[in-house]
Design a protein around this motif. Sequence first.
Motif, mmCIF file in Angstrom:
data_model
loop_
_atom_site.group_PDB
_atom_site.id
_atom_site.type_symbol
_atom_site.label_atom_id
_atom_site.label_comp_id
_atom_site.label_asym_id
_atom_site.label_seq_id
_atom_site.Cartn_x
_atom_site.Cartn_y
_atom_site.Cartn_z
ATOM 1 N N ALA A 236 2.358 18.278 -15.178
ATOM 2 C CA ALA A 236 3.071 18.082 -16.355
ATOM 3 C C ALA A 236 4.148 17.272 -16.322
ATOM 4 N N ARG B 191 -3.786 16.603 -12.685
ATOM 5 C CA ARG B 191 -4.182 17.966 -12.315
ATOM 6 C C ARG B 191 -4.368 18.783 -13.796
ATOM 7 N N LEU B 192 -5.781 19.341 -13.907
ATOM 8 C CA LEU B 192 -5.624 20.092 -15.138
ATOM 9 C C LEU B 192 -5.738 21.640 -14.876
ATOM 10 N N ALA B 193 -6.299 22.014 -13.762
ATOM 11 C CA ALA B 193 -6.526 23.384 -13.369
ATOM 12 C C ALA B 193 -6.570 23.464 -11.982
ATOM 13 N N ARG B 194 -6.670 24.731 -11.493
ATOM 14 C CA ARG B 194 -6.601 25.013 -10.208
ATOM 15 C C ARG B 194 -8.026 24.261 -9.435
ATOM 16 N N LEU C 50 8.213 23.067 -23.302
ATOM 17 C CA LEU C 50 8.058 22.728 -21.813
ATOM 18 C C LEU C 50 9.289 21.941 -21.332
ATOM 19 N N SER D 59 5.411 21.475 -13.378
ATOM 20 C CA SER D 59 4.398 22.187 -13.366
ATOM 21 C C SER D 59 2.993 21.639 -12.870
ATOM 22 N N ALA D 60 2.357 22.570 -12.346
ATOM 23 C CA ALA D 60 1.278 22.145 -11.570
ATOM 24 C C ALA D 60 0.152 21.429 -12.275
ATOM 25 N N SER D 61 -0.030 22.050 -13.524
ATOM 26 C CA SER D 61 -1.109 21.404 -14.302
ATOM 27 C C SER D 61 -0.539 20.323 -15.360
ATOM 28 N N ALA D 62 -1.218 19.241 -15.630
ATOM 29 C CA ALA D 62 -0.549 18.447 -16.800
ATOM 30 C C ALA D 62 -0.997 18.855 -18.074
ATOM 31 N N ALA D 63 -2.099 19.930 -18.330
ATOM 32 C CA ALA D 63 -2.767 20.186 -19.424
ATOM 33 C C ALA D 63 -1.568 21.267 -20.022
ATOM 34 N N LEU D 64 -1.184 20.945 -21.371
ATOM 35 C CA LEU D 64 -0.267 21.871 -22.081
ATOM 36 C C LEU D 64 -0.435 21.517 -23.541
ATOM 37 N N SER D 65 0.107 22.538 -24.143
ATOM 38 C CA SER D 65 0.335 22.440 -25.728
ATOM 39 C C SER D 65 1.096 21.457 -26.218
ATOM 40 N N SER E 179 -3.984 21.121 -27.540
ATOM 41 C CA SER E 179 -4.438 21.041 -26.189
ATOM 42 C C SER E 179 -4.182 19.632 -25.643
ATOM 43 N N ALA E 180 -3.447 19.117 -24.725
ATOM 44 C CA ALA E 180 -3.337 17.903 -24.508
ATOM 45 C C ALA E 180 -2.948 17.760 -22.864
#
Lengths: 88, 177
Positions: free
Chosen positions: B57, B69-72, B123, B129-135, B140-141
């Motif tokens: 993020a 990165r979106l998830a693990r 945020l 933050s490891a994932s760039a996926a966030l609200s 979801s973006a």
Amino acid sequence: MQLFPCPFCGPRDETEFHYGGDAGNARPDGGDVPIDRWAGYLYLRSNPKGAAREIWVHMNCGEFFVMERDTLTHTVLSSAELGGEHAA
Amino acid sequence: MRDLAEKWSAAPDWQSATINAPGFVMSAVLGLDQLLVSGDLDPWARLSGMEGTGVGAFGAAQGDRYAARLARDRLLVVSNAPLAIAAGWHAEGFAVTAISAGLQVFEAEGPALDAFIARGTTLDPRQSSASAALSFAGISAIVYRHDGKLRIHVDRGLAAYLWTWMEQAAGHIAADD
């Protein structure tokens, strides 16, 4: 607003998370499961006042994890990834 | 028969759509090649020659080809030119899915970017933050920085909504200026 710690992403807004139930409430397996065992799995919740172990999912990254938190003070005590097996 | 399409405003012409506010410019980015890579990301990194971690993020991506990165176990790979890797399952342990048609990309720049981010998410953009996926703006973006600008990927079906939200946010930034 409260921050929950995703084991992968770190602290995120509570609105990004979804509750998944009590940790350790494993689905009964097999064809001869007694009806009261099914009822317990489906309907009975521990609903503790104080420390609780719960399954949560971070909706944005899809991480399922166990979070220990205090239902009275809302203090988050720990969070850990599930790692494939159901948390006991 | 009722025309339910009238309930929604028409999507802007992304070729020319821009939002201008004092210290803030937003436009759409078209023509990017986008792939989802899911599974074991180490063999993906070896085979693609790309870094397998991806930016999180508000992380800083650079160049014509990079990954967020979106998830693990999932990356969004973005490229200006089509990537020479086949979609589908790869025996090395990962799957590649073409998602270019599914995600609309926006890009913003300007000194008022922090004020814009503060309206979209709780945020902290200075905290990694490891994932760039966030609200963001309630949806979801995927949000990160690219060459100093802010890039946002959203489901194409939500792009018109996000555009409307960003127009209003820009109006509020202008009013506070």
